[in-house]
Design a protein around this motif. Structure first.
Motif, mmCIF file in Angstrom:
data_model
loop_
_atom_site.group_PDB
_atom_site.id
_atom_site.type_symbol
_atom_site.label_atom_id
_atom_site.label_comp_id
_atom_site.label_asym_id
_atom_site.label_seq_id
_atom_site.Cartn_x
_atom_site.Cartn_y
_atom_site.Cartn_z
ATOM 1 N N ILE A 187 -26.203 4.941 3.077
ATOM 2 C CA ILE A 187 -27.162 5.609 3.965
ATOM 3 C C ILE A 187 -28.517 5.735 3.272
ATOM 4 N N ALA A 188 -28.493 5.921 1.955
ATOM 5 C CA ALA A 188 -29.759 6.002 1.230
ATOM 6 C C ALA A 188 -30.528 4.686 1.339
ATOM 7 N N THR A 189 -29.788 3.584 1.160
ATOM 8 C CA THR A 189 -30.429 2.279 1.267
ATOM 9 C C THR A 189 -30.961 2.061 2.666
ATOM 10 N N THR A 190 -30.147 2.427 3.682
ATOM 11 C CA THR A 190 -30.577 2.238 5.059
ATOM 12 C C THR A 190 -31.870 2.997 5.331
ATOM 13 N N ALA A 191 -31.905 4.264 4.891
ATOM 14 C CA ALA A 191 -33.094 5.066 5.157
ATOM 15 C C ALA A 191 -34.327 4.449 4.525
ATOM 16 N N LEU A 192 -34.183 4.030 3.293
ATOM 17 C CA LEU A 192 -35.332 3.459 2.596
ATOM 18 C C LEU A 192 -35.757 2.140 3.257
ATOM 19 N N GLY A 193 -34.763 1.321 3.595
ATOM 20 C CA GLY A 193 -35.075 0.030 4.218
ATOM 21 C C GLY A 193 -35.785 0.215 5.541
#
Lengths: 121, 498, 341
Positions: free
Chosen positions: A89-95
């Motif tokens: 989810i962290a990666t998704t948010a940043l992406g």
């Protein structure tokens, strides 16, 4: 034999679809979705490892009625995947936040269109 | 109450980690910077202490949460990881000294607190990877490093909007790489039931030939290969390095890919063991051609770049090729050369990016066409750049020469046709390096600066750290007992201990 | 299972990104159900809250900003296909020597795992083994995980943070962002409609329960499925719901960005602080045994505190990310308005 690997095979198929989506689609959001799928498939792989047939969730059962100690599935993969979900989810948010900014400065979220621009990386 | 020094292994990672949230709350122009620099310097001090104690009394193990491995997570400091800690925190500190004025040109003042927070997190991630003895913990810290580096790279967007696409591209490729690593670790866990690196290494020999382990090795090598920009997985690197803010590029060029190499060495030699890696897996046959291709093609591509930052980025991929070549030779001298080159290249490349940052600070561009006659406008900076360039080429007295020398020795040890042709290829690649450095020199010294500009040097706060790296590189090129000594002992330990 | 495959295929093929997002949510939710059948209740809980919940919100928020139609693209990409098949083939090849699924004598079940199952109830005294492994045996991984969330929050703030504050709350009107492409109207903070009675009443009834449930999940994680991370997500969801129904500005007045930044940091510091405290008391980092004279009580206290740290950081980070996305929409709307005048 074959039924024993069914989970792993589903994992492989999901992983292939996810990876293909990431690599073949030029829409940046679609890429992110593919990436999420790719990560979810790995979760399935880990969780399948920890399962014991006939086992139960790794929470201590207090009142054992029939006198047989319950078999618990391995909690360790669960812990690892909890961490991996968070990373996902962290990666998704940043992406996605990058996608928003890309759309603002380039006016498109299509990789091919960005590449066609003169200074399109 | 235990003595502080027994807690050093954990402190080296949590000092920057705990400093990050505090830094996020700091306001103003200098406070976040000063805080970050002090933190980084503390880390550097602890790392040096750790390296000394490892060198004198052998590897240190630290049990997190008081749980014995393999149930808990273990931190292990051996010579190689101690060496990496010193390298990473040292470069970070040096780059930070430079950062105060440099960064104001590239990041909005109200963002500085968050910017340095992300910087600290990236530092934490790298240190955590270097020191941990747990395969899954590596993944967690890899992601801390990656997420903060995506954000840091995107910060270059005020200078060039392509920083955004570069960061996005890196995010996609980097996440695929990290997930590959995760699959590899999963396969190993499936077969061994453990995540502790030492425990895995102990349990692997029984099941070495099995297919899942073979697949695991493949996934891990590819996953790490993506992170360290192993040719042909390097596509993200030139874009990211070109468009990131200068200090970010300088910091990552010296450290981020090196952490990847460290992981690769760890897995090849410690986890799988060199007999399995090079025997059954045949990694020599895979990595050696990739390494050679990397330095030949990327050096050639570097010659045609119009942006010096991009030129240096391609050169970084090429230098990675040397390191990979050293590893793939599967000999003690090859590994020594690889470890040595991690160190030497880190210092030289950081120095180069920093002096380029000085030019950017004054001129506002890193394109060759805007830097005509820069040698006359900024003589001190440009001279530093040229000296750094010598280091890349491998002129005697520079550290580049030392590591190439060891690489040639290792190649010759191989004997036969392959050894000699490798030496020849190394020479060709060095010539290519001469060519791309020459392009900069030609533009800098043999073209006239535009008439309107006056001679102006970068401020001292930029010049001094730059020259520390440049002179430091010469120091380690002449007085080699520190870097060569450690590289040799570490290589012997890895080859023997596996 | 087959539903999963069908779902992912559909994600690949469908061209409307909105539909693709919904399908992704469905896949996540199905996955959560499968996790339950595989005994991973904690993971299922999290996957449902995160995969089907928060990430869908994020995707939709992004789509509102960037438009939801994918460019026509019927082309077949051969290169990626080859790579995917190669990757799949390697894994398929590997499966044939894998230990069979579900057997109790697989290495995973026999080597490290049993210690957690047999000893954790006495060593840690917490019935939920997932919690004891998460917060104690591998507590440092969880500390790293909190840091990852912290890094994501910081990263999103860095990337999306408004350059200037909005001039005036009253200026805020629904300015079409990009009507041609999205067909939706702009400013997300105007989302809370002032006139719909039904959502208001229902939300007013629901939100307290959501918060209570979040607290339950937070503090009951030792006994049942749940813990700081899930609780944080639920708590954030409650506030997001509030923001959507009653307008963002009201939510902001309850909990504003400065507070959020403080909370994100506080959570990490709390977690790390527990570690440092145990170091000061003579143990190793995150060794909770020393926190109290009785090791088991110490473990309890330690787990309670670190879970609280996780909960705080996760709530705050999720809100920070949500606010950042919505704030961006306002910025665009304000710009569009300026250009009009």
């Amino acid at each position: 034999m074959s039924i024993g690997f069914f989970n792993y095979w589903v994992f492989i198929i999901l992983l292939m679809i996810g990876l293909y989506t990431v690599m073949s689609r030029s829409n940046l959001i679609k890429k992110m979705i593919g990436l999420s799928l790719f990560q979810i498939s790995v979760f399935l792989f880990y969780i399948s490892m920890g399962k014991v047939s006939g086992g139960t969730a790794p929470i201590v059962v207090e009142n054992i009625t029939d006198g047989v100690a319950p078999v618990y599935s391995n909690p360790l993969p669960h812990v690892l995947i909890l961490t991996a979900i968070v990373v996902g989810i962290a990666t998704t948010a940043l992406g996605l936040s990058l996608v928003v900014r890309i759309r603002e400065s380039f006016g498109t979220i299509d990789e091919d269109e960005i590449l066609e621009m003169k200074d399109g990386a | 109450m235990l003595s502080l020094s027994s807690q050093y292994p954990i402190l080296v990672a949590i000092v920057p980690l705990m400093a990050a949230p505090i830094c996020a709350l700091l306001r103003g122009k200098t406070a976040p910077w000063a805080f970050t620099t002090i933190t980084s310097a503390c880390t550097f001090y602890i790392s040096i202490q750790l390296l000394f104690s490892v060198a004198s009394s052998g590897p240190i193990s630290y049990e997190l949460g008081g749980w014995a491995p393999p149930w808990g997570i273990e931190y292990v400091v051996d010579l190689l990881s101690g060496f990496m800690l010193v390298l990473i925190s040292g470069i970070s500190t040096g780059v930070l000294l430079y950062a105060r004025e440099s960064i104001t040109k590239e990041v909005a003042p109200q963002q500085l607190g968050l910017f340095f927070t992300a910087y600290l997190l990236a530092l934490t991630g790298m240190l955590g990877i270097s020191i941990t003895g747990d395969a899954f913990n590596v993944f967690v810290f890899l992601e801390i490093m990656s997420l903060s580096s995506y954000a840091l790279i995107a910060m270059g967007e005020r200078t060039d909007r392509r920083a955004l696409t570069a960061a996005f591209q890196y995010l996609i490729i980097g996440t695929v790489g990290a997930t590959f690593y995760l699959i590899g670790v999963g396969l190993i866990y499936l077969m061994t039931g453990t995540l502790n690196i030492a425990d895995i290494a102990a349990r692997l020999p029984e099941i070495e030939g099995t297919r899942p382990i073979l697949a695991a090795a493949g996934f891990i090598v590819i996953g790490i290969g993506i992170k360290l920009a192993l040719f042909p997985f390097h596509v993200w690197l030139p874009n990211s390095y070109t468009y990131a803010p200068n200090i970010v590029t300088a910091f990552f060029a010296g450290t981020a890919t090196k952490v990847g190499v460290y992981l690769l060495i760890r897995f090849i030699f410690t986890v799988f063991g060199e007999n399995y890696s090079f025997g059954e897996l045949g990694l020599t046959d895979i990595l050696l051609p990739l390494g050679v291709l990397a330095f030949l093609t990327m050096s050639s591509v570097a010659i045609y770049q119009t942006n010096i930052k991009r030129l240096l980025a391609y050169s970084s991929v090429a230098q990675m090729g040397y390191i990979i070549l050293g590893i793939s030779l599967a000999s003690e001298s090859g590994l020594t050369a690889a470890i040595l080159h991690i160190f030497n290249h880190a210092i030289v490349k950081t120095g180069l990016f920093l002096s380029l940052g000085c030019m950017f600070f004054v001129v506002g561009s890193t394109y060759l066409k805007d830097l005509e006659g820069i040698g006359k406008r900024m003589p001190i900076t440009t001279f530093g750049f040229v000296l750094g360039g010598f280091g890349l080429i491998g002129v005697p007295l520079t550290p580049g020469f030392i590591s190439k020398w060891y690489l040639v020795v290792a190649a010759l040890e191989k004997g036969s046709i392959i050894g000699y042709s490798l030496v020849a290829l190394l020479m060709i690649s060095s010539l290519l390096a001469v060519l791309y450095i020459w392009r900069v020199v030609e533009v800098a010294y043999f073209r006239d600066p535009p008439d309107s500009v006056v001679k102006r040097e970068a401020p001292m706060s930029l010049l001094v750290p730059t020259w520390i790296f440049i002179l430091g590189s010469f120091y380690f090129g002449i007085e080699t007992s520190f870097n060569v000594g450690i590289a040799k002992v570490a290589a012997a330990f890895l080859m023997g201990g596996a | 299972m087959l539903l999963l495959i069908a779902g992912t295929m559909a994600v690949l093929l469908v061209r409307n990104l909105f539909v693709a997002t919904m399908l992704l949510g469905i896949v996540s939710f199905t996955m959560a159900l499968i996790f339950i059948s595989l005994d991973a209740v904690d993971v299922a809980f999290t996957e449902a809250a995160v995969g089907a919940g928060i990430s869908t919100v994020l995707y939709i928020g992004t789509l509102a900003l960037v438009g939801s139609q994918e460019k026509d693209q019927p082309k077949f990409a051969a290169g990626p296909m080859v790579i995917c098949i190669a990757v799949g083939a390697v894994l398929y090849y590997a499966t044939y020597e894998m230990p069979p699924f579900g057997h109790a004598d697989n290495p995973v079940q026999t080597h490290v795992g049993p210690r957690y199952i047999q000893d954790s109830p006495t060593e840690i005294g917490v019935p939920n083994m997932v919690t004891s492994v998460l917060a104690s045996y591998r507590g440092y991984d969880t500390f790293g995980e909190v840091t990852v969330i912290f890094a994501a929050g910081i990263g999103v703030l860095l990337i999306l943070r408004q350059r200037r504050r909005r001039k005036n709350e009253d200026d805020e009107t629904d300015v079409p962002l990009d009507k041609g492409k999205t067909g939706r109207s702009g400013s997300l903070s105007g989302l809370g409609s002032e006139h719909d009675l039904i959502p208001h009443v229902i939300a007013k009834l629901l939100i307290p329960f959501i918060f209570v449930f979040a607290l339950y999940v937070q503090f009951h994680g030792d006994f049942g499925p749940g813990g700081g991370f899930q609780a944080g997500v639920i708590f954030a969801a409650g506030i997001i719901l509030y923001a959507l129904v009653f307008s963002l500005d009201l939510a902001r007045s309850v909990i504003n960005e400065k507070v959020i930044l403080f909370l994100i940091s506080a959570g990490v510091l709390l977690y790390g602080g527990v570690g440092v405290a145990s170091m000061l008391l003579g143990g190793n980092f995150l060794d909770y045994n020393v926190l109290s004279s009785d090791p088991v009580a110490g473990q309890h206290l330690g787990i309670l505190l670190v879970e609280l740290g996780v909960g705080i950081t996760v709530t705050a980070a999720m809100l920070a990310i949500f606010y950042a996305f919505v704030g961006r929409a306002d910025l665009i709307a304000a710009k569009a308005e300026q250009e009009k005048n």
